[in-house]
Write a protein that holds these residues in place. Structure first.
Motif, short mmCIF file in Angstrom:
data_model
loop_
_atom_site.label_atom_id
_atom_site.label_comp_id
_atom_site.label_asym_id
_atom_site.label_seq_id
_atom_site.Cartn_x
_atom_site.Cartn_y
_atom_site.Cartn_z
N ALA A 113 4.93 -65.06 -35.16
CA ALA A 113 5.29 -66.49 -35.18
C ALA A 113 4.72 -67.19 -33.94
CB ALA A 113 6.81 -66.63 -35.24
N THR A 114 4.88 -66.55 -32.79
CA THR A 114 4.38 -67.14 -31.55
C THR A 114 2.88 -67.33 -31.61
OG1 THR A 114 6.12 -66.00 -30.35
CG2 THR A 114 4.32 -66.89 -29.04
N ASP A 115 2.21 -66.33 -32.11
CA ASP A 115 0.76 -66.42 -32.25
C ASP A 115 0.37 -67.65 -33.08
OD1 ASP A 115 -1.77 -64.44 -31.94
OD2 ASP A 115 -1.93 -65.63 -33.77
N SER A 116 1.04 -67.84 -34.18
CA SER A 116 0.66 -68.97 -35.04
C SER A 116 1.12 -70.29 -34.42
CB SER A 116 1.22 -68.79 -36.45
OG SER A 116 2.53 -69.23 -36.54
N ILE A 117 2.19 -70.26 -33.65
CA ILE A 117 2.65 -71.47 -32.96
C ILE A 117 1.58 -71.92 -31.96
CG2 ILE A 117 4.23 -72.25 -31.15
CD1 ILE A 117 6.44 -70.72 -32.69
N ILE A 118 1.10 -70.97 -31.16
CA ILE A 118 0.08 -71.29 -30.16
C ILE A 118 -1.18 -71.82 -30.85
CG2 ILE A 118 -1.48 -70.27 -28.45
CD1 ILE A 118 0.76 -68.33 -27.73
N ASP A 119 -1.49 -71.17 -31.95
CA ASP A 119 -2.68 -71.55 -32.72
C ASP A 119 -2.55 -72.97 -33.27
OD1 ASP A 119 -4.89 -69.93 -33.07
OD2 ASP A 119 -4.62 -69.98 -35.24
N ALA A 120 -1.47 -73.21 -33.95
CA ALA A 120 -1.28 -74.52 -34.59
C ALA A 120 -1.19 -75.62 -33.54
CB ALA A 120 -0.01 -74.49 -35.44
N ALA A 121 -0.53 -75.31 -32.42
CA ALA A 121 -0.38 -76.31 -31.37
C ALA A 121 -1.73 -76.67 -30.78
CB ALA A 121 0.55 -75.79 -30.28
N SER A 122 -2.54 -75.66 -30.48
CA SER A 122 -3.82 -75.94 -29.83
C SER A 122 -4.73 -76.71 -30.79
CB SER A 122 -4.46 -74.66 -29.33
OG SER A 122 -5.32 -74.13 -30.28
N GLU A 123 -4.53 -76.49 -32.07
CA GLU A 123 -5.32 -77.24 -33.04
C GLU A 123 -4.96 -78.73 -32.99
OE1 GLU A 123 -5.60 -76.05 -37.49
OE2 GLU A 123 -6.61 -74.60 -36.20
N LYS A 124 -3.72 -79.00 -32.63
CA LYS A 124 -3.29 -80.40 -32.55
C LYS A 124 -3.43 -80.94 -31.13
CE LYS A 124 -0.19 -80.28 -36.50
NZ LYS A 124 -0.42 -81.43 -37.35
N GLY A 125 -4.04 -80.14 -30.26
CA GLY A 125 -4.31 -80.62 -28.90
C GLY A 125 -3.18 -80.39 -27.90
N TYR A 126 -2.28 -79.49 -28.22
CA TYR A 126 -1.17 -79.23 -27.31
C TYR A 126 -1.26 -77.83 -26.71
CZ TYR A 126 1.29 -83.38 -28.98
OH TYR A 126 1.65 -84.66 -29.28
N ASN A 127 -0.88 -77.74 -25.44
CA ASN A 127 -0.73 -76.44 -24.79
C ASN A 127 0.70 -75.96 -25.00
OD1 ASN A 127 -3.11 -77.37 -22.75
ND2 ASN A 127 -2.89 -75.17 -22.91
N VAL A 128 0.90 -74.69 -24.82
CA VAL A 128 2.24 -74.15 -25.08
C VAL A 128 2.75 -73.32 -23.91
CG1 VAL A 128 3.59 -72.65 -26.57
CG2 VAL A 128 1.84 -74.10 -27.57
N PHE A 129 3.94 -73.64 -23.45
CA PHE A 129 4.66 -72.76 -22.52
C PHE A 129 5.52 -71.85 -23.37
CE2 PHE A 129 4.32 -75.82 -18.88
CZ PHE A 129 3.84 -74.91 -17.96
N VAL A 130 5.27 -70.56 -23.29
CA VAL A 130 6.12 -69.63 -24.02
C VAL A 130 7.14 -69.04 -23.06
CG1 VAL A 130 6.20 -67.51 -25.37
CG2 VAL A 130 4.23 -69.01 -25.56
N THR A 131 8.40 -69.10 -23.43
CA THR A 131 9.42 -68.44 -22.62
C THR A 131 10.19 -67.49 -23.52
OG1 THR A 131 11.14 -70.07 -23.09
CG2 THR A 131 9.69 -70.53 -21.23
#
Lengths: 342, 342
Positions: A79-97
């Motif tokens: 799930a995290t992998d796809s979250i990072i993927d989808a976010a970066s596609e929309k131009g967002y960086n992700v802080f994972v905690t």
DNA sequence: TATCCTTACTTTCTCGGTAACTTAGCCATA
DNA sequence: TATGGCTAAGTTACCGAGAAAGTAAGGATA
């Protein structure tokens, strides 16, 4: 480690910092000649814009905060992998905690993410989270938040979860159709939506199929391998034995496999197993695990989409509660009776 | 979503912003009475300090950037988990990015992380990365960088990797001591350190034990399940069959298990399997996989420690190359011959 | 009584960018 | 010749914090 700034470039070329800023943004104020010169030196000096400073004025960081209960859980890793993927596609960086299924550290993570001024939060609450005070505060602060996979009771915030009851019905319908009647349920805790939804789903599906529910066969544990192991061992001490174990997730099923192997109970010959899970993991089981399929990649994608919609106010201010339907996948952990008849 | 700032509090109490700043930091300049008042209203208004602004002046973000090739790989999921954990223990946030084993997206991620002014970078290069230009640039910019698990050839940057050759020797010594002689090796690509190091380790260990190496049994593939599957199928078509398959990682071993099951070759009766891997995953194999143990949590911890040391200049400016020794763990995928004799 | 030191604040500067207003110089038009 | 408009800049203010320096009032000391 002092990186090049616009001022450095400005000093070098004897212009003001703002001229540099404008040139780099292709602002019409600046002549083509000077623009080129500025761009050239900025490359020469290895200028990389300070996104933090940029975001200070823009009041937008293009950063999302994610709180995951446990990355060692395969489902969340996917799930995290796809979250990072989808976010970066929309131009967002992700802080994972990672909260490590601990409410204290969940709250700490949230505070930190808010401090970093993330544009939105994607949260999967920890198993034992009961206190919804933090989330009320976040709502008051007007920070976009979307729950995914799990959400705390008593909150109607935006969320993306699986339709657990639908999945349970789909699975038990199929299995009962082959003549199975005696089902056990290894459930999670009831205070988290996932726990009681799946249990409710199980009970509803049993009722729908007019099957008797044996209370002795409903064993409440946790969500980990050892919980499945312990539950199976408990079940094994009872006088009556079911035909099918319906487990709350694949880790619990893994514990069942382990315990069964130890005591010499064979899957699927002696007992069938079905669990909520996803196919990549189910395929690594021997025999392959029959699952109510929850695709973590799909979950992550939809969650990000929902959050970004909320941030960019594409939805009409109403908190949407998205529910993803699940299919049942019949793998090798349950014997097909009909097959034998053929 | 406009959060409360120090100025808001200051206006409310008719003091200057700096007074608020000092009060919240417990600066001796401010009287106890006023401090209490300020703290009270700050809580009332739900003030959360803007860490970005804080870090702007401090020229330090307490943020680390991590580049992971693939979170769906269990090993990296575990490593990432421990990286986040270790970092937060040292007071750092982590931006996790995924390159999906693709150099283009690796470079994009790095640029973005530098733009966000991370205090340091932790990178595991993608399988096919050959171009080290980016890393030279980063070095020029003086941004602390540590490679972990894999590192590109031709760079002497700080790194934390496993001692693959040592692990191979330790494993083949143990296995050969039980009388096994015929080993096959399913290797990865040779251009990445991990690929050729493990192959070198295998060859050296074979030589040390005076075992004959059959070139037909050295099959170069990739690092994924299907690569192991394909390699096994190739091996299965040859006339001679080895006693032990030495696989480059556990995913390849998983492919071997799958292929063997399909063609009716039994593990460990017909063939033994050993691979580089880690115990949490090895235990989920049936039979449990014998491994050259690489602990991803240990890797993550040491990598963060190494990076933070470099950032805070605790080491003496010299790039340290840390090598973690691996143990061999004999699980059930290889028959113990000595046991039978007893 | 002049000087020094505290206490409790306030002013100003800085970080690296963006946005909104000037300004200087030049040409064209009424 | 005064006015208007355009181009290509420069100037100032602002975002939200921290750091350093400045200041006014009052008490202690020489």
């Amino acid at each position: 480690m002092a990186l090049i700034t616009q001022s450095d470039i400005a000093k070098r070329l004897n212009v003001t910092r703002v001229t540099v800023s404008k040139a780099l943004r292709d602002h019409p104020d600046i002549s083509t000649k000077l623009k080129e010169k500025i761009k050239r030196t900025s490359k020469e000096l290895g200028y990389t814009p300070n996104l933090i400073a940029k975001n200070l004025t823009a009041r937008k960081t293009f950063t999302l905060g994610v709180v995951i209960p446990d990355l060692e859980n395969n489902f969340f890793a996917y799930a995290t992998d796809s979250i990072i993927d989808a976010a970066s596609e929309k131009g967002y960086n992700v802080f994972v905690t990672v909260s490590r299924e601990n409410q204290q550290s969940e709250i700490l993570n949230l505070k930190n993410l808010i401090g970093m001024r993330v544009d939105g939060l994607l949260v999967c609450v920890s198993q034992h989270s009961r206190d919804i005070e933090v989330f009320n505060e976040i709502e008051k602060l007007n920070i976009p938040l979307v729950f995914f996979d799990r959400k705390p009771d008593g909150l109607n915030s935006q969320s993306v979860v699986f339709a657990d009851n639908y999945g349970a019905i789909s699975a038990i319908d199929s299995i009962a159709a082959e003549g199975y009647k005696r089902f056990a349920h290894f459930s999670g805790y009831s205070n988290i939506s996932i726990g009681h939804n799946r249990k409710e789903g199980f009970l509803a599906a049993m009722k729908k199929n007019e099957l008797k529910i044996d209370p002795e066969w409903i064993i409440e544990g946790g969500y980990e391998i050892e919980d499945g192991y312990n539950s199976f061992m408990k079940l094994n001490q009872k006088k009556k034995f079911p035909e099918i174990i319906f487990a709350v997730n694949d880790r619990v099923a893994m514990g069942v496999y382990k315990a069964a192997r130890e005591v010499g109970v064979k899957i699927p010959e002696d007992i069938g197993v079905v669990a909520y899970g996803f196919n990549e993991t189910a395929q690594t089981f021997t025999p392959t695990l029959s699952i109510i399929n929850q695709d973590p990649r799909k979950l992550g994608e939809i969650a990000i989409e929902s959050l970004v919609d909320k941030i960019e106010q594409k939805n009409n201010l109403l908190d949407r509660q998205i529910i993803i339907k699940e299919d049942f996948i019949w793998n090798n952990s349950i014997k097909r009776k009909n097959k034998l008849r053929k």
